[in-house]
Design a protein around this motif. Structure first.
Motif, PDB file in Angstrom:
ATOM      1  N   VAL A  63       0.711  -1.168   0.110  1.00 38.53           N
ATOM      2  CA  VAL A  63       0.171  -0.019   0.012  1.00 38.53           C
ATOM      3  C   VAL A  63       0.982   1.326  -0.106  1.00 38.53           C
ATOM      4  O   VAL A  63       2.042   1.191   0.524  1.00 38.53           O
ATOM      5  CB  VAL A  63      -0.799   0.060   1.324  1.00 38.53           C
ATOM      6  CG1 VAL A  63      -2.090  -1.263   1.140  1.00 38.53           C
ATOM      7  CG2 VAL A  63      -0.279   0.049   2.327  1.00 38.53           C
ATOM      8  N   ILE A  64       0.411   2.478  -0.580  1.00 37.76           N
ATOM      9  CA  ILE A  64       1.115   3.610  -0.561  1.00 37.76           C
ATOM     10  C   ILE A  64       1.104   4.149   1.000  1.00 37.76           C
ATOM     11  O   ILE A  64      -0.164   4.224   1.443  1.00 37.76           O
ATOM     12  CB  ILE A  64       0.602   4.687  -1.588  1.00 37.76           C
ATOM     13  CG1 ILE A  64       0.800   3.865  -3.013  1.00 37.76           C
ATOM     14  CG2 ILE A  64       1.226   5.824  -1.607  1.00 37.76           C
ATOM     15  CD1 ILE A  64       0.091   4.736  -3.911  1.00 37.76           C
ATOM     16  N   GLY A  65       2.220   4.565   1.454  1.00 41.28           N
ATOM     17  CA  GLY A  65       2.227   5.101   2.708  1.00 41.28           C
ATOM     18  C   GLY A  65       3.031   6.504   2.405  1.00 41.28           C
ATOM     19  O   GLY A  65       3.415   7.139   1.401  1.00 41.28           O
ATOM     20  N   GLY A  66       3.503   7.016   3.622  1.00 44.91           N
ATOM     21  CA  GLY A  66       4.383   8.207   3.464  1.00 44.91           C
ATOM     22  C   GLY A  66       3.503   9.531   3.426  1.00 44.91           C
ATOM     23  O   GLY A  66       2.423   9.493   3.963  1.00 44.91           O
ATOM     24  N   THR A  71       5.356  11.047  -5.487  1.00 43.58           N
ATOM     25  CA  THR A  71       6.423  10.130  -5.447  1.00 43.58           C
ATOM     26  C   THR A  71       5.577   8.951  -4.482  1.00 43.58           C
ATOM     27  O   THR A  71       5.092   9.443  -3.189  1.00 43.58           O
ATOM     28  CB  THR A  71       7.442  10.653  -4.541  1.00 43.58           C
ATOM     29  OG1 THR A  71       8.595  11.624  -5.687  1.00 43.58           O
ATOM     30  CG2 THR A  71       8.611   9.538  -4.059  1.00 43.58           C
ATOM     31  N   ARG A  72       5.601   7.818  -5.085  1.00 39.92           N
ATOM     32  CA  ARG A  72       4.656   6.694  -4.167  1.00 39.92           C
ATOM     33  C   ARG A  72       5.673   5.864  -3.361  1.00 39.92           C
ATOM     34  O   ARG A  72       6.713   5.021  -3.987  1.00 39.92           O
ATOM     35  CB  ARG A  72       4.013   5.946  -5.149  1.00 39.92           C
ATOM     36  CG  ARG A  72       3.041   6.861  -5.940  1.00 39.92           C
ATOM     37  CD  ARG A  72       2.787   6.147  -7.181  1.00 39.92           C
ATOM     38  NE  ARG A  72       3.777   5.649  -8.011  1.00 39.92           N
ATOM     39  CZ  ARG A  72       4.299   5.992  -9.209  1.00 39.92           C
ATOM     40  NH1 ARG A  72       3.779   6.678  -9.830  1.00 39.92           N
ATOM     41  NH2 ARG A  72       5.157   5.307  -9.710  1.00 39.92           N
ATOM     42  N   HIS A  73       5.528   6.052  -1.838  1.00 41.10           N
ATOM     43  CA  HIS A  73       6.273   5.032  -0.953  1.00 41.10           C
ATOM     44  C   HIS A  73       5.274   3.851  -0.942  1.00 41.10           C
ATOM     45  O   HIS A  73       4.342   4.063  -0.348  1.00 41.10           O
ATOM     46  CB  HIS A  73       6.635   5.883   0.139  1.00 41.10           C
ATOM     47  CG  HIS A  73       7.468   6.961  -0.071  1.00 41.10           C
ATOM     48  ND1 HIS A  73       8.751   7.029  -0.302  1.00 41.10           N
ATOM     49  CD2 HIS A  73       7.092   8.374  -0.075  1.00 41.10           C
ATOM     50  CE1 HIS A  73       9.194   8.139  -0.648  1.00 41.10           C
ATOM     51  NE2 HIS A  73       8.266   9.167  -0.435  1.00 41.10           N
ATOM     52  N   TYR A  74       5.811   2.551  -1.139  1.00 40.63           N
ATOM     53  CA  TYR A  74       5.214   1.421  -0.915  1.00 40.63           C
ATOM     54  C   TYR A  74       5.508   0.707   0.308  1.00 40.63           C
ATOM     55  O   TYR A  74       6.621   0.560   0.803  1.00 40.63           O
ATOM     56  CB  TYR A  74       5.331   0.279  -2.039  1.00 40.63           C
ATOM     57  CG  TYR A  74       4.556   1.008  -3.233  1.00 40.63           C
ATOM     58  CD1 TYR A  74       3.329   0.486  -3.435  1.00 40.63           C
ATOM     59  CD2 TYR A  74       5.327   1.755  -4.012  1.00 40.63           C
ATOM     60  CE1 TYR A  74       2.552   1.271  -4.674  1.00 40.63           C
ATOM     61  CE2 TYR A  74       4.654   2.351  -5.122  1.00 40.63           C
ATOM     62  CZ  TYR A  74       3.241   1.948  -5.312  1.00 40.63           C
ATOM     63  OH  TYR A  74       2.678   2.572  -6.450  1.00 40.63           O
ATOM     64  N   PHE A  75       4.513   0.412   1.477  1.00 40.46           N
ATOM     65  CA  PHE A  75       4.578  -0.356   2.603  1.00 40.46           C
ATOM     66  C   PHE A  75       3.987  -1.669   2.638  1.00 40.46           C
ATOM     67  O   PHE A  75       2.990  -1.914   2.070  1.00 40.46           O
ATOM     68  CB  PHE A  75       4.030   0.631   3.614  1.00 40.46           C
ATOM     69  CG  PHE A  75       4.904   1.957   3.775  1.00 40.46           C
ATOM     70  CD1 PHE A  75       5.656   1.948   4.889  1.00 40.46           C
ATOM     71  CD2 PHE A  75       4.973   2.928   3.187  1.00 40.46           C
ATOM     72  CE1 PHE A  75       6.322   3.298   5.209  1.00 40.46           C
ATOM     73  CE2 PHE A  75       5.323   4.088   3.147  1.00 40.46           C
ATOM     74  CZ  PHE A  75       6.278   4.189   4.328  1.00 40.46           C
ATOM     75  N   CYS A  76       4.392  -2.549   3.421  1.00 44.63           N
ATOM     76  CA  CYS A  76       3.256  -3.721   3.620  1.00 44.63           C
ATOM     77  C   CYS A  76       2.170  -3.191   4.506  1.00 44.63           C
ATOM     78  O   CYS A  76       2.299  -2.525   5.578  1.00 44.63           O
ATOM     79  CB  CYS A  76       4.077  -4.648   4.585  1.00 44.63           C
ATOM     80  SG  CYS A  76       3.133  -5.993   5.442  1.00 44.63           S
TER      81      CYS A  76
END
Length: 154
Positions: A63-66, A71-76
């Motif tokens: 999922v996208i976070g931050g 700019t897309r930061h991906y997280f579990c």
């Protein structure tokens, strides 16, 4: 400079999201910006720039976070590990967090960015340092120098 046997595998802390790297890295880096410091709860983030065609999520749905910006930061979605970033306007590569690789022991940053925001005691063995990002015209030379130093194929 890097582990030559591809593919590499990696994943989040809980194992809910896994990925595979099938192309040699373009560059390795440490980012000292305040945003990376906050997202990692550390002095900097460590990244391996991988050509987009050489990166695939093999398990789970990150999922996208931050900041949820361009700019897309991906997280579990479960353990919230920051796994990779797709920088705005640069879809030709993925910045994989180096410590998310199953075997990150080979990693060393080749460049460090945003040293203007670094913590005073934070040092890296990077070959090149930039107060912000390298100028756009520097990337071609940096990629070639890294490729030669790392011994990766052309």
């Amino acid at each position: 400079m890097y582990k030559n046997s591809l593919p590499w595998e990696g994943g989040c802390r809980c194992g809910g999201v896994r990925f595979e790297v099938s192309a040699p890295p373009l560059l390795t880096m440490a980012c000292h910006c305040a945003g990376c410091q906050r997202m990692t709860a550390s002095a900097f983030s460590l990244s391996v720039a991988i050509p987009s065609e050489g990166f695939a999520v093999t398990k789970g749905e990150p999922v996208i976070g931050g900041l949820h910006g361009a700019t897309r930061h991906y997280f579990c979605p479960h353990c919230m590990s920051w796994m990779f970033t797709r920088p705005e306007g640069m879809d030709w590569f993925v910045n994989v967090r180096a410590t998310m690789l199953d075997d990150p022991g080979w990693f060393a940053p080749f460049i460090e960015t945003w040293t203007s925001e670094k913590l005073p005691w934070a040092t890296t063995p990077a070959n090149h340092s930039y107060e912000a990002l390298p100028p756009l015209e520097a990337y071609e030379g940096l990629l070639e120098e890294y490729r030669k130093q790392a011994g990766s194929p052309a």
